[in-house]
Design a protein around this motif. Structure first.
Motif, short mmCIF file in Angstrom:
data_model
loop_
_atom_site.label_atom_id
_atom_site.label_comp_id
_atom_site.label_asym_id
_atom_site.label_seq_id
_atom_site.Cartn_x
_atom_site.Cartn_y
_atom_site.Cartn_z
N ILE A 78 0.72 -1.14 -0.18
CA ILE A 78 0.08 -0.02 0.24
C ILE A 78 0.92 1.37 -0.05
CG2 ILE A 78 -1.55 1.57 1.36
CD1 ILE A 78 -3.01 -1.32 2.05
N SER A 79 2.06 1.14 0.90
CA SER A 79 2.86 2.41 0.78
C SER A 79 3.44 2.62 -0.55
CB SER A 79 4.09 2.15 1.88
OG SER A 79 3.35 1.83 3.18
N ILE A 80 3.81 1.44 -1.24
CA ILE A 80 4.48 1.70 -2.56
C ILE A 80 3.56 2.29 -3.48
CG2 ILE A 80 5.39 0.17 -4.57
CD1 ILE A 80 6.59 -1.60 -2.47
N ILE A 81 2.26 1.77 -3.46
CA ILE A 81 1.23 2.30 -4.41
C ILE A 81 0.81 3.85 -4.05
CG2 ILE A 81 -1.29 2.03 -4.64
CD1 ILE A 81 -0.93 -1.02 -4.30
N ILE A 82 0.81 4.15 -2.66
CA ILE A 82 0.63 5.36 -2.53
C ILE A 82 1.89 6.30 -2.98
CG2 ILE A 82 0.74 7.27 -0.51
CD1 ILE A 82 -1.13 4.84 0.90
N SER A 83 3.07 6.08 -2.89
CA SER A 83 4.12 6.55 -3.21
C SER A 83 4.08 7.03 -4.74
CB SER A 83 5.51 5.70 -2.88
OG SER A 83 5.57 5.87 -1.68
N ILE A 84 3.92 5.69 -5.56
CA ILE A 84 3.72 5.97 -6.98
C ILE A 84 2.62 6.81 -7.41
CG2 ILE A 84 3.06 4.59 -8.99
CD1 ILE A 84 4.65 2.00 -8.04
N SER A 85 1.29 6.66 -6.62
CA SER A 85 0.15 7.62 -6.96
C SER A 85 0.70 9.13 -6.56
CB SER A 85 -1.05 7.16 -5.99
OG SER A 85 -1.39 5.72 -6.59
N ALA A 86 1.58 9.32 -5.78
CA ALA A 86 1.83 10.84 -5.49
C ALA A 86 2.68 11.28 -6.45
CB ALA A 86 2.52 10.80 -4.11
N PHE A 87 3.64 10.23 -6.95
CA PHE A 87 4.57 10.64 -8.16
C PHE A 87 3.76 11.04 -9.45
CE2 PHE A 87 7.21 9.33 -11.85
CZ PHE A 87 8.46 10.19 -11.69
N VAL A 88 2.82 10.11 -9.77
CA VAL A 88 1.86 10.28 -10.99
C VAL A 88 1.13 11.72 -10.73
CG1 VAL A 88 -0.11 9.42 -12.18
CG2 VAL A 88 1.79 7.97 -11.39
N ALA A 89 0.59 11.92 -9.57
CA ALA A 89 0.02 13.20 -9.27
C ALA A 89 0.87 14.28 -9.48
CB ALA A 89 -0.56 13.26 -7.89
N THR A 90 2.10 14.26 -9.11
CA THR A 90 2.82 15.41 -9.08
C THR A 90 3.35 15.52 -10.72
OG1 THR A 90 4.09 14.95 -7.17
CG2 THR A 90 5.18 16.22 -8.56
N LEU A 91 3.48 14.49 -11.42
CA LEU A 91 3.65 14.69 -12.86
C LEU A 91 2.35 15.09 -13.62
CD1 LEU A 91 5.33 11.21 -13.89
CD2 LEU A 91 6.43 13.37 -14.09
N LEU A 92 1.26 14.88 -13.24
CA LEU A 92 0.18 15.36 -13.92
C LEU A 92 -0.17 16.79 -13.45
CD1 LEU A 92 -2.28 12.38 -13.56
CD2 LEU A 92 -1.30 13.21 -15.57
N ILE A 93 0.24 17.19 -12.26
CA ILE A 93 -0.08 18.73 -11.79
C ILE A 93 0.89 19.59 -12.60
CG2 ILE A 93 0.25 20.09 -9.94
CD1 ILE A 93 -0.97 17.82 -8.39
N ASN A 94 2.24 18.97 -12.87
CA ASN A 94 3.24 19.84 -13.13
C ASN A 94 3.44 19.62 -14.98
OD1 ASN A 94 3.80 21.36 -10.98
ND2 ASN A 94 4.61 19.35 -10.36
#
Length: 159
Positions: free
Chosen positions: A125-141
């Protein structure tokens, strides 16, 4: 009215409620026999005198302990055991002790496995959250990233 001194011990005793508690008393009785200690219900506060007598009777009747004879029961249904020689734990008694120990070790292993699976699940779950946060950062920027890539391409083309 306060109970007499003899009955006070009975009131302090617990009642055996589970198979595990029953097995604990059986193993304790067998260990007392192995260590050549005197057997007395006073050494078993985890059960009532009646329970102790019943369990001890059953140990003799099931041939877990030698040197005793399970004579039978009194008219009141109280089990009666008679000492016939030197007490000892039989092979069957040792086998029972071993199988109880193995069953408990298996329970501990299963519990550890469940905890391990839960820990792996939390890590995933921690890995999935980290990947999701990375993808969200990419999409935002994404607009800034595209702008910077265009700037790099433009710079490289001018060389």
């Amino acid at each position: 009215v306060a109970p007499s001194r003899g009955l006070g011990d009975v009131y302090k005793r617990q009642v055996i409620k589970s198979k595990t508690e029953y097995e604990d008393v059986v193993v304790k009785i067998l260990n007392y026999v192995i260590s050549e200690q005197n057997l007395s219900y006073s050494e078993f506060p985890e059960c009532t005198p009646e329970e102790y007598n019943e369990i001890f009777y059953q140990c003799v009747k099931d041939e877990l302990i030698g040197g005793y004879s399970a004579v039978g029961r009194t008219a009141d249904g109280i089990p009666h055991v008679q000492k016939t020689g030197t007490s000892f734990v039989t092979f069957k008694g040792f086998s029972l002790m071993d199988s109880i120990a193995q069953a408990r070790a298996l329970e501990i292993a299963k519990s550890a496995e469940k905890k391990s699976i839960a820990a792996k699940f939390r890590a995933n779950i921690s890995i999935i959250i980290s990947i999701s946060a990375f993808v969200a950062t990419l999409l935002i920027n994404v607009d800034k990233i595209v702008h910077n890539i265009r700037m790099i391409i433009s710079y490289l083309s001018s060389l």
